[in-house]
Design a protein around this motif. Sequence first.
Motif, PDB file in Angstrom:
ATOM      1  N   ALA A  79      51.380   4.134  24.442  1.00 21.27           N
ATOM      2  CA  ALA A  79      52.604   4.106  23.291  1.00 21.27           C
ATOM      3  C   ALA A  79      53.760   3.624  24.200  1.00 21.27           C
ATOM      4  CB  ALA A  79      52.919   5.478  22.838  1.00 21.27           C
ATOM      5  N   GLN A  80      54.576   2.648  23.326  1.00 22.45           N
ATOM      6  CA  GLN A  80      55.744   2.270  24.088  1.00 22.45           C
ATOM      7  C   GLN A  80      56.764   3.306  23.857  1.00 22.45           C
ATOM      8  OE1 GLN A  80      54.040  -1.065  23.143  1.00 22.45           O
ATOM      9  NE2 GLN A  80      53.660  -1.114  25.359  1.00 22.45           N
ATOM     10  N   VAL A  81      56.846   3.813  22.838  1.00 24.74           N
ATOM     11  CA  VAL A  81      57.852   4.800  22.269  1.00 24.74           C
ATOM     12  C   VAL A  81      57.303   6.250  21.805  1.00 24.74           C
ATOM     13  CG1 VAL A  81      59.758   3.161  22.103  1.00 24.74           C
ATOM     14  CG2 VAL A  81      58.378   3.916  20.152  1.00 24.74           C
ATOM     15  N   TYR A  82      58.010   7.160  21.927  1.00 17.06           N
ATOM     16  CA  TYR A  82      57.561   8.506  21.459  1.00 17.06           C
ATOM     17  C   TYR A  82      58.533   9.180  20.289  1.00 17.06           C
ATOM     18  CZ  TYR A  82      54.267   7.869  25.255  1.00 17.06           C
ATOM     19  OH  TYR A  82      53.453   7.377  26.175  1.00 17.06           O
ATOM     20  N   ALA A  83      57.820   9.511  19.265  1.00 16.28           N
ATOM     21  CA  ALA A  83      58.942   9.855  18.204  1.00 16.28           C
ATOM     22  C   ALA A  83      59.414  11.443  18.784  1.00 16.28           C
ATOM     23  CB  ALA A  83      57.773  10.231  16.832  1.00 16.28           C
ATOM     24  N   LEU A  84      60.565  11.661  17.983  1.00 15.82           N
ATOM     25  CA  LEU A  84      61.217  12.876  18.158  1.00 15.82           C
ATOM     26  C   LEU A  84      60.363  14.288  18.153  1.00 15.82           C
ATOM     27  CD1 LEU A  84      64.626  12.369  16.656  1.00 15.82           C
ATOM     28  CD2 LEU A  84      64.311  12.965  18.833  1.00 15.82           C
ATOM     29  N   GLY A  85      60.355  15.247  18.964  1.00 20.04           N
ATOM     30  CA  GLY A  85      59.685  16.120  18.869  1.00 20.04           C
ATOM     31  C   GLY A  85      58.315  16.339  19.700  1.00 20.04           C
ATOM     32  N   THR A  86      58.090  15.005  20.239  1.00 20.12           N
ATOM     33  CA  THR A  86      57.043  15.069  21.142  1.00 20.12           C
ATOM     34  C   THR A  86      57.118  15.654  22.379  1.00 20.12           C
ATOM     35  OG1 THR A  86      56.533  12.712  20.219  1.00 20.12           O
ATOM     36  CG2 THR A  86      55.524  13.308  22.216  1.00 20.12           C
ATOM     37  N   GLU A  87      56.036  16.444  22.670  1.00 21.38           N
ATOM     38  CA  GLU A  87      55.972  17.140  23.961  1.00 21.38           C
ATOM     39  C   GLU A  87      54.985  16.616  25.045  1.00 21.38           C
ATOM     40  OE1 GLU A  87      56.853  21.572  23.744  1.00 21.38           O
ATOM     41  OE2 GLU A  87      56.485  21.303  21.526  1.00 21.38           O
ATOM     42  N   MET A  88      55.400  16.538  26.050  1.00 23.58           N
ATOM     43  CA  MET A  88      54.418  16.206  27.118  1.00 23.58           C
ATOM     44  C   MET A  88      54.496  16.790  28.265  1.00 23.58           C
ATOM     45  SD  MET A  88      54.680  11.891  26.748  1.00 23.58           S
ATOM     46  CE  MET A  88      52.716  11.416  26.743  1.00 23.58           C
ATOM     47  N   TYR A  89      53.627  16.883  29.418  1.00 29.87           N
ATOM     48  CA  TYR A  89      53.863  17.545  30.453  1.00 29.87           C
ATOM     49  C   TYR A  89      53.221  16.876  31.776  1.00 29.87           C
ATOM     50  CZ  TYR A  89      48.751  18.717  30.064  1.00 29.87           C
ATOM     51  OH  TYR A  89      47.327  18.977  29.918  1.00 29.87           O
ATOM     52  N   TYR A  90      53.700  17.125  32.797  1.00 32.85           N
ATOM     53  CA  TYR A  90      53.263  16.346  34.178  1.00 32.85           C
ATOM     54  C   TYR A  90      52.210  17.316  34.744  1.00 32.85           C
ATOM     55  CZ  TYR A  90      57.485  13.666  33.861  1.00 32.85           C
ATOM     56  OH  TYR A  90      58.243  12.758  33.765  1.00 32.85           O
ATOM     57  N   GLU A  91      51.129  16.859  35.407  1.00 30.71           N
ATOM     58  CA  GLU A  91      50.005  17.422  36.170  1.00 30.71           C
ATOM     59  C   GLU A  91      49.863  16.783  37.358  1.00 30.71           C
ATOM     60  OE1 GLU A  91      45.792  17.428  34.667  1.00 30.71           O
ATOM     61  OE2 GLU A  91      46.363  19.017  33.698  1.00 30.71           O
ATOM     62  N   CYS A  92      49.968  17.650  38.498  1.00 26.93           N
ATOM     63  CA  CYS A  92      49.921  17.085  39.631  1.00 26.93           C
ATOM     64  C   CYS A  92      48.640  16.746  40.262  1.00 26.93           C
ATOM     65  CB  CYS A  92      50.485  18.154  40.850  1.00 26.93           C
ATOM     66  SG  CYS A  92      52.188  18.889  40.839  1.00 26.93           S
ATOM     67  N   ASP A  93      48.690  15.361  41.212  1.00 24.50           N
ATOM     68  CA  ASP A  93      47.464  15.011  41.342  1.00 24.50           C
ATOM     69  C   ASP A  93      46.643  16.015  42.484  1.00 24.50           C
ATOM     70  OD1 ASP A  93      48.197  13.022  40.084  1.00 24.50           O
ATOM     71  OD2 ASP A  93      48.909  11.499  41.900  1.00 24.50           O
ATOM     72  N   SER A  94      45.398  15.652  42.935  1.00 24.37           N
ATOM     73  CA  SER A  94      44.912  16.880  43.719  1.00 24.37           C
ATOM     74  C   SER A  94      45.295  16.548  45.103  1.00 24.37           C
ATOM     75  CB  SER A  94      43.433  16.721  43.633  1.00 24.37           C
ATOM     76  OG  SER A  94      42.862  15.694  44.399  1.00 24.37           O
ATOM     77  N   GLY A  95      45.554  17.747  45.640  1.00 29.76           N
ATOM     78  CA  GLY A  95      46.285  17.964  47.171  1.00 29.76           C
ATOM     79  C   GLY A  95      47.758  17.918  46.887  1.00 29.76           C
ATOM     80  N   TYR A  96      48.224  17.878  45.624  1.00 31.03           N
ATOM     81  CA  TYR A  96      49.671  18.427  45.505  1.00 31.03           C
ATOM     82  C   TYR A  96      49.708  19.495  44.463  1.00 31.03           C
ATOM     83  CZ  TYR A  96      50.604  13.963  47.727  1.00 31.03           C
ATOM     84  OH  TYR A  96      50.491  12.866  48.775  1.00 31.03           O
TER      85      TYR A  96
END
Length: 174
Positions: free
Chosen positions: A21-38
């Motif tokens: 997606a180039q843009v995300y609609a209001l309300g969209t939730e995302m989360y970060y996940e650390c790479d392995s070793g981090y």
Amino acid sequence: GFLFAEKCPAPPRIEFADATAQVYALGTEMYYECDSGYDRWSGDHPGIKCKRENHRASWSYSGFKCIDETILLSTAPTVEIEFTQKSEIKTRSLAPQKQEDLSEFAQKDFCGPPKTLPHASIKLKKHYYVGQELHFKCQSGYDKQPPISGTSTCEKVKGSIIWTPLNMRCANDT
């Protein structure tokens, strides 16, 4: 009153295709996940949300950070140094996000791509919302038969929320 963003059903799944997606609609939730070793700094919240602030859409960041596990496990002084760096990063991430090449409408109702963090990948938390557009593209090696890309939009049609149909298949030669 507050308008509740309407949730989309699960997006279409196309075998051997990636959706972006180039843009995300209001309300969209995302989360970060650390790479392995981090690993994430304890107490850091990995989630971000596309919200309207000062009449424009922007991601709410919490200053999430992925740190090398060997540093996290080592002695206290190192951790203190890490901590100072962390607070600097927190301040920086609260600065308004530059959203270039987005129309006036897009800035109000859509967030641009979330910022990339070192040693982390980003994932969708729950669902997309009405107005979301996804771009599908066949993975390389499976793009033998056009069309090899397409766009599907989550729309409300006659009271039902649907993804617009995609006319593409991804298959390799065999």
